[in-house]
Design a protein around this motif. Structure first.
Motif, PDB file in Angstrom:
ATOM      1  N   VAL A  69     133.353  35.602  33.969  1.00 28.26           N
ATOM      2  CA  VAL A  69     132.747  34.356  34.413  1.00 28.26           C
ATOM      3  C   VAL A  69     131.235  34.563  34.463  1.00 28.26           C
ATOM      4  CG1 VAL A  69     132.551  32.647  36.245  1.00 28.26           C
ATOM      5  CG2 VAL A  69     134.766  33.717  35.783  1.00 28.26           C
ATOM      6  N   THR A  70     130.497  33.687  33.813  1.00 31.09           N
ATOM      7  CA  THR A  70     129.039  33.750  33.823  1.00 31.09           C
ATOM      8  C   THR A  70     128.498  32.638  34.700  1.00 31.09           C
ATOM      9  OG1 THR A  70     129.145  34.549  31.529  1.00 31.09           O
ATOM     10  CG2 THR A  70     126.985  33.917  32.363  1.00 31.09           C
ATOM     11  N   TRP A  71     127.554  32.994  35.566  1.00 31.85           N
ATOM     12  CA  TRP A  71     126.954  32.046  36.503  1.00 31.85           C
ATOM     13  C   TRP A  71     125.476  31.882  36.184  1.00 31.85           C
ATOM     14  CZ3 TRP A  71     130.549  30.235  40.085  1.00 31.85           C
ATOM     15  CH2 TRP A  71     131.705  31.021  40.261  1.00 31.85           C
ATOM     16  N   TRP A  72     125.003  30.650  36.251  1.00 34.57           N
ATOM     17  CA  TRP A  72     123.567  30.368  36.151  1.00 34.57           C
ATOM     18  C   TRP A  72     123.120  29.826  37.510  1.00 34.57           C
ATOM     19  CZ3 TRP A  72     126.487  30.551  31.886  1.00 34.57           C
ATOM     20  CH2 TRP A  72     125.920  31.024  30.701  1.00 34.57           C
ATOM     21  N   ILE A  73     122.238  30.577  38.178  1.00 33.39           N
ATOM     22  CA  ILE A  73     121.769  30.196  39.510  1.00 33.39           C
ATOM     23  C   ILE A  73     120.322  29.706  39.400  1.00 33.39           C
ATOM     24  CG2 ILE A  73     121.337  30.982  41.863  1.00 33.39           C
ATOM     25  CD1 ILE A  73     123.584  33.109  39.742  1.00 33.39           C
ATOM     26  N   PRO A  74     120.044  28.484  39.840  1.00 39.29           N
ATOM     27  CA  PRO A  74     118.672  27.962  39.752  1.00 39.29           C
ATOM     28  C   PRO A  74     117.667  28.905  40.427  1.00 39.29           C
ATOM     29  CG  PRO A  74     120.180  26.199  40.347  1.00 39.29           C
ATOM     30  CD  PRO A  74     120.970  27.479  40.403  1.00 39.29           C
ATOM     31  N   PRO A  81     124.105  21.428  43.692  1.00 40.21           N
ATOM     32  CA  PRO A  81     125.321  20.827  43.138  1.00 40.21           C
ATOM     33  C   PRO A  81     125.876  21.736  42.046  1.00 40.21           C
ATOM     34  CG  PRO A  81     123.361  19.649  42.393  1.00 40.21           C
ATOM     35  CD  PRO A  81     122.912  20.587  43.460  1.00 40.21           C
ATOM     36  N   GLY A  82     127.190  21.867  42.011  1.00 40.45           N
ATOM     37  CA  GLY A  82     127.813  22.799  41.067  1.00 40.45           C
ATOM     38  C   GLY A  82     128.520  22.092  39.931  1.00 40.45           C
ATOM     39  N   ALA A 107     120.838  24.646  34.805  1.00 39.95           N
ATOM     40  CA  ALA A 107     120.347  25.447  35.929  1.00 39.95           C
ATOM     41  C   ALA A 107     118.880  25.158  36.210  1.00 39.95           C
ATOM     42  CB  ALA A 107     120.557  26.930  35.646  1.00 39.95           C
ATOM     43  N   ARG A 108     118.091  24.971  35.176  1.00 36.82           N
ATOM     44  CA  ARG A 108     116.678  24.623  35.376  1.00 36.82           C
ATOM     45  C   ARG A 108     116.550  23.266  36.073  1.00 36.82           C
ATOM     46  NH1 ARG A 108     112.766  27.610  32.993  1.00 36.82           N
ATOM     47  NH2 ARG A 108     113.410  29.205  31.470  1.00 36.82           N
ATOM     48  N   ALA A 109     117.527  22.402  35.849  1.00 45.38           N
ATOM     49  CA  ALA A 109     117.517  21.084  36.489  1.00 45.38           C
ATOM     50  C   ALA A 109     118.068  21.121  37.908  1.00 45.38           C
ATOM     51  CB  ALA A 109     118.315  20.089  35.653  1.00 45.38           C
ATOM     52  N   GLY A 110     118.497  22.296  38.367  1.00 47.01           N
ATOM     53  CA  GLY A 110     118.949  22.427  39.751  1.00 47.01           C
ATOM     54  C   GLY A 110     120.442  22.522  39.948  1.00 47.01           C
ATOM     55  N   TYR A 111     121.212  22.694  38.864  1.00 46.87           N
ATOM     56  CA  TYR A 111     122.661  22.795  38.986  1.00 46.87           C
ATOM     57  C   TYR A 111     123.096  24.263  38.998  1.00 46.87           C
ATOM     58  CZ  TYR A 111     123.014  17.801  38.083  1.00 46.87           C
ATOM     59  OH  TYR A 111     122.897  16.440  38.171  1.00 46.87           O
ATOM     60  N   PHE A 112     124.059  24.556  39.849  1.00 49.69           N
ATOM     61  CA  PHE A 112     124.692  25.872  39.889  1.00 49.69           C
ATOM     62  C   PHE A 112     125.834  25.839  38.875  1.00 49.69           C
ATOM     63  CE2 PHE A 112     127.875  28.678  42.137  1.00 49.69           C
ATOM     64  CZ  PHE A 112     127.250  29.873  41.810  1.00 49.69           C
ATOM     65  N   VAL A 113     125.710  26.602  37.808  1.00 48.56           N
ATOM     66  CA  VAL A 113     126.608  26.471  36.653  1.00 48.56           C
ATOM     67  C   VAL A 113     127.600  27.629  36.607  1.00 48.56           C
ATOM     68  CG1 VAL A 113     126.755  26.232  34.142  1.00 48.56           C
ATOM     69  CG2 VAL A 113     124.758  25.323  35.375  1.00 48.56           C
TER      70      VAL A 113
END
Length: 281
Positions: A69-74, A81-82, A107-113
């Motif tokens: 699982v890969t996560w993108w954290i702002p 928001p996820g 993620a740059r827009a503020g979403y936790f992906v």
């Protein structure tokens, strides 16, 4: 004093409108800027005005297997928001460049992906528990502290989108999703498989020619062939499909007609093989 009151009112309005209006507009502008500015001007405008997200590759136990699982954290804030993304049947999995680019933009827009690498989607195989596994993956997103108490949703692409919609139609964690979306998803598996095999789709009551993606055209029929109960029939059909890029040659069809299509006429298809066009191919 009047100027101070006016400034206070402006700040109050910005605060009141931030979450319902201004934040979504700003997030949309960042996503569009990230995706299209590089293609139009050879420069990522969004990268100039937003901090880079942190990317975390993990192994998470989902279902009965460990899954990448890969996560993108702002790069700013602590809670966001996820969104869970469900990839299409790409052999590159989480390393698919287009999916990673979209995840970075979100993620740059503020979403936790969250991007799970579902093994059955990456390998192009059919999995009986696919909907339950996708639903359990979404529960992992909801449990993360970065998204706790924030809106969470899911979006899928192609085959992954169809599986996501099927998972969302059943009881589970996706029942509580703020939104569920899909791009290029199928209506149901039988219809999708028939369309791929027949290179046609029904529109407005009539069949129209349709050329499916070459990867899907090969991998979906081969995956469906694994449902045939007889090992010899299953292997012969799989070999023929791979040799024909997912389609049976005219010579193979003639041989099957002369042998009365034993895979179906002798009832050796398992219960999972329900698509008529596949069995009569």
């Amino acid at each position: 004093m009047t100027r101070q009151v006016a400034l206070f009112i402006v700040v109050l309005l910005i605060a009141a409108l931030w979450r319902p209006l201004l934040r979504p507009i700003g997030a949309g502008a960042v996503i569009v800027g990230d995706i299209y500015s590089g293609a139009l001007w050879d420069r990522n405008v969004a990268a100039v005005v937003t901090p880079p997200p942190r990317i975390d590759d993990t192994i998470v136990r989902i279902g009965n297997a460990d899954m990448r699982v890969t996560w993108w954290i702002p790069g700013w804030g602590t809670r966001h928001p996820g969104v869970m993304l469900v990839n299409g049947a790409t052999e590159f999995g989480n390393d698919d460049s287009e999916t990673r680019r979209l995840s970075d933009a979100l993620a740059r827009a503020g979403y936790f992906v969250m991007l799970p690498e579902f093994p059955f989607i990456k390998a192009g195989t059919l999995e009986r528990e696919a909907t339950a596994i996708i639903d359990e993956a979404f529960a992992r997103l909801q449990d993360r502290p970065e998204a706790r108490g924030m809106p969470t949703g899911a979006f899928g692409f192609s085959v992954g989108g169809g599986m996501l919609l099927a998972a969302a139609s059943r009881p589970g964690s996706l029942e509580h999703a703020s939104y569920v979306g899909a791009l290029g998803a199928y209506f149901d598996l039988d219809t999708y498989l028939a369309s791929v095999l027949g290179s046609a789709q029904r529109r407005n009551g009539a069949l129209e020619p349709w050329d499916p993606d070459p990867v899907v055209r090969l991998r979906l029929p081969v995956a469906a062939a694994q449902a045939i109960a007889d090992p010899a029939d299953r292997e012969r059909l799989s070999v023929a499909l791979r040799a024909g890029g997912g389609r049976l040659s005219d010579d193979h069809r003639r041989r099957r007609r002369r042998s009365h299509s034993p895979a179906c006429s002798r009832h050796r298809c398992s219960k999972r093989c329900t698509t008529t066009s596949f069995c009569s191919a």
